[in-house]
Design a protein around this motif. Structure first.
Motif, short mmCIF file in Angstrom:
data_model
loop_
_atom_site.label_atom_id
_atom_site.label_comp_id
_atom_site.label_asym_id
_atom_site.label_seq_id
_atom_site.Cartn_x
_atom_site.Cartn_y
_atom_site.Cartn_z
N THR A 120 0.81 -1.15 -0.10
CA THR A 120 -0.11 0.18 -0.13
C THR A 120 0.92 1.14 0.02
N MET A 121 1.78 1.31 0.89
CA MET A 121 2.88 2.33 1.05
C MET A 121 3.61 2.76 -0.31
N SER A 122 3.72 1.51 -1.05
CA SER A 122 4.62 1.76 -2.20
C SER A 122 3.64 2.55 -3.20
N LYS A 123 2.54 2.32 -3.10
CA LYS A 123 1.58 3.21 -4.13
C LYS A 123 1.18 4.38 -3.70
#
Length: 127
Positions: A120-123
């Protein structure tokens, strides 16, 4: 309520509708004079299953399906993984599984949440 491997009691809460259904089943079964137990799950002859019996039936089922290395505890882990993937609530999972604290669930299932948050954080984009 049942005992864990370390002989402590574990209480698992069930939904009210299921509890109501099981109590109605127990009341209906109590009309059978062969049944002399307060347990909810009983055979028609009055006997009641135990964890070894259930595990044995499940093991035979797995073997018949071609999964010889699985055991009943695999269902618990499969449920936990699916619950976390869907709800992302490790505290709720720990309560459902009857753990003493959420740290037990974090120890065994925390990596699933970490994978979710990393993805999620990579997006995530800064605004």
């Amino acid at each position: 309520m049942f005992r864990t491997k370390n002989r402590k009691f574990r209480i698992i809460k069930i939904p009210q509708y299921l509890e109501k259904h099981l109590l109605e089943l127990k009341k209906e079964r109590s009309k059978n004079c062969k049944i002399k137990t307060i347990k909810i799950a009983v055979y028609s002859n009055g006997g009641s299953p135990n964890t070894e019996t259930a595990s044995s039936y499940l093991k035979k089922f797995y073997k018949k399906q071609g999964f010889e290395v699985f055991h009943s505890h695999c269902l618990r882990h499969a449920f936990a993984a699916q619950y976390l993937l869907r709800y992302k609530d490790i505290y709720g999972l720990s309560k459902i599984l009857g753990h003493h604290s959420a740290t037990v669930a974090e120890k065994y299932y925390g990596h699933l949440i970490e994978n979710y948050y990393n993805t999620t954080m990579s997006k995530f984009e800064l605004v």
